[in-house]
Design a protein around this motif. Structure first.
Motif, short mmCIF file in Angstrom:
data_model
loop_
_atom_site.label_atom_id
_atom_site.label_comp_id
_atom_site.label_asym_id
_atom_site.label_seq_id
_atom_site.Cartn_x
_atom_site.Cartn_y
_atom_site.Cartn_z
N ALA A 41 0.83 -1.21 0.00
CA ALA A 41 0.00 0.00 0.00
C ALA A 41 0.86 1.26 0.00
O ALA A 41 0.59 2.21 -0.74
N ALA A 42 1.92 1.28 0.81
CA ALA A 42 2.79 2.46 0.87
C ALA A 42 3.55 2.67 -0.44
O ALA A 42 3.69 3.80 -0.91
N ILE A 43 4.01 1.58 -1.04
CA ILE A 43 4.75 1.69 -2.31
C ILE A 43 3.84 2.21 -3.41
O ILE A 43 4.21 3.10 -4.19
N LEU A 44 2.62 1.68 -3.51
CA LEU A 44 1.67 2.14 -4.53
C LEU A 44 1.25 3.58 -4.26
O LEU A 44 1.06 4.36 -5.20
N HIS A 45 1.11 3.93 -3.00
CA HIS A 45 0.74 5.31 -2.66
C HIS A 45 1.81 6.28 -3.16
O HIS A 45 1.50 7.30 -3.77
N ARG A 46 3.08 5.95 -2.92
CA ARG A 46 4.17 6.82 -3.39
C ARG A 46 4.23 6.88 -4.92
O ARG A 46 4.53 7.92 -5.49
N ALA A 47 3.93 5.77 -5.58
CA ALA A 47 4.04 5.72 -7.04
C ALA A 47 2.91 6.47 -7.75
O ALA A 47 3.13 7.06 -8.80
N SER A 70 -6.48 0.82 -7.35
CA SER A 70 -6.93 0.02 -6.20
C SER A 70 -5.93 -1.09 -5.90
O SER A 70 -5.18 -1.52 -6.77
N LEU A 71 -5.95 -1.55 -4.66
CA LEU A 71 -5.11 -2.66 -4.23
C LEU A 71 -5.97 -3.65 -3.46
O LEU A 71 -6.58 -3.30 -2.45
N THR A 72 -6.06 -4.86 -3.97
CA THR A 72 -6.78 -5.92 -3.30
C THR A 72 -5.77 -6.95 -2.83
O THR A 72 -4.96 -7.43 -3.61
N GLN A 73 -5.81 -7.27 -1.53
CA GLN A 73 -4.84 -8.20 -0.95
C GLN A 73 -5.54 -9.47 -0.50
O GLN A 73 -6.62 -9.43 0.09
N THR A 74 -4.91 -10.60 -0.78
CA THR A 74 -5.39 -11.90 -0.33
C THR A 74 -4.47 -12.37 0.79
O THR A 74 -3.28 -12.54 0.58
N VAL A 75 -5.03 -12.56 1.97
CA VAL A 75 -4.24 -12.94 3.14
C VAL A 75 -4.65 -14.35 3.56
O VAL A 75 -5.83 -14.62 3.78
N LYS A 76 -3.66 -15.24 3.67
CA LYS A 76 -3.92 -16.62 4.10
C LYS A 76 -3.60 -16.73 5.59
O LYS A 76 -2.54 -16.33 6.03
N HIS A 77 -4.54 -17.27 6.35
CA HIS A 77 -4.35 -17.50 7.78
C HIS A 77 -4.06 -18.98 7.98
O HIS A 77 -4.83 -19.83 7.54
N ARG A 78 -2.95 -19.29 8.65
CA ARG A 78 -2.52 -20.67 8.86
C ARG A 78 -2.39 -20.98 10.35
O ARG A 78 -2.14 -20.09 11.15
N ASP A 79 -2.49 -22.26 10.70
CA ASP A 79 -2.28 -22.67 12.09
C ASP A 79 -0.79 -22.91 12.32
O ASP A 79 0.04 -22.69 11.43
N GLU A 80 -0.44 -23.36 13.52
CA GLU A 80 0.98 -23.55 13.87
C GLU A 80 1.66 -24.64 13.06
O GLU A 80 2.89 -24.70 12.99
N ARG A 83 -1.08 -25.42 8.19
CA ARG A 83 -2.30 -25.74 7.46
C ARG A 83 -3.17 -24.50 7.30
O ARG A 83 -3.30 -23.70 8.22
N LEU A 84 -3.76 -24.39 6.14
CA LEU A 84 -4.59 -23.23 5.81
C LEU A 84 -5.89 -23.27 6.61
O LEU A 84 -6.62 -24.26 6.58
N LEU A 85 -6.15 -22.20 7.34
CA LEU A 85 -7.38 -22.08 8.12
C LEU A 85 -8.44 -21.28 7.38
O LEU A 85 -9.60 -21.68 7.30
N SER A 86 -8.03 -20.14 6.83
CA SER A 86 -8.98 -19.29 6.11
C SER A 86 -8.23 -18.35 5.17
O SER A 86 -7.02 -18.18 5.28
N VAL A 87 -8.98 -17.78 4.25
CA VAL A 87 -8.43 -16.81 3.31
C VAL A 87 -9.28 -15.55 3.42
O VAL A 87 -10.50 -15.61 3.32
N ALA A 88 -8.64 -14.43 3.66
CA ALA A 88 -9.34 -13.14 3.75
C ALA A 88 -8.94 -12.28 2.56
O ALA A 88 -7.76 -12.19 2.22
N ILE A 89 -9.91 -11.68 1.93
CA ILE A 89 -9.66 -10.77 0.81
C ILE A 89 -10.07 -9.39 1.27
O ILE A 89 -11.20 -9.18 1.72
N ARG A 90 -9.13 -8.45 1.21
CA ARG A 90 -9.42 -7.10 1.68
C ARG A 90 -8.92 -6.08 0.67
O ARG A 90 -7.98 -6.31 -0.06
N MET A 91 -9.58 -4.94 0.68
CA MET A 91 -9.18 -3.84 -0.19
C MET A 91 -8.41 -2.84 0.65
O MET A 91 -8.89 -2.41 1.71
N ALA A 92 -7.21 -2.49 0.20
CA ALA A 92 -6.40 -1.51 0.92
C ALA A 92 -7.03 -0.13 0.77
O ALA A 92 -7.62 0.19 -0.26
N ARG A 93 -6.90 0.67 1.79
CA ARG A 93 -7.46 2.03 1.78
C ARG A 93 -6.34 3.05 1.69
O ARG A 93 -5.30 2.90 2.30
#
Length: 116
Positions: A41-47, A70-80, A83-93
């Motif tokens: 987000a910071a790199i795209l903001h500067r550019a 726009s910047l859409t980020q896919t974040v994978k949440h894993r256990d210890e 193993r993949l627990l969930s995938v969150a898709i968020r839009m950077a502001r």
């Protein structure tokens, strides 16, 4: 793919790749998709930041990112165990809140939800 950069993963590498992409696309608005690394987000903001139009005020103009970038980020949440627990898709502001998201980001997000 518009541009790439090679080297150790970090802010310098991402800055080079984004700079090349901005140059090759002549600063056209793009929908960016990435993993959840915090530095994008910071790199795209500067550019992409541009002076905001004056509205009767004096002094230095505020630098803002156009609504068409726009910047859409896919974040994978894993256990210890990794193993993949969930995938969150968020839009950077950027500084200003933008609702709803740009049309290309929303349609790509919906296609991934429907197809994926």
């Amino acid at each position: 793919m518009v541009a790439s950069a090679t080297g150790p993963l970090g802010e310098n590498l991402m800055t080079r790749a984004v700079s090349r992409t901005v140059l090759r696309t002549h600063r056209r608005p793009l929908c960016w998709f990435s993993d959840g690394w915090h530095g994008y987000a910071a790199i795209l903001h500067r550019a992409y930041r541009q002076p905001q139009s004056r509205q009767g005020k004096t002094g230095r103009r505020k630098l803002v990112v156009p609504d068409t970038v726009s910047l859409t980020q896919t974040v994978k949440h894993r256990d210890e165990h990794g193993r993949l627990l969930s995938v969150a898709i968020r839009m950077a502001r950027w500084e200003q809140a933008r609702d709803p998201p740009g049309p290309c980001t929303w349609s790509d997000f919906m296609e991934r939800c429907v197809i994926g």
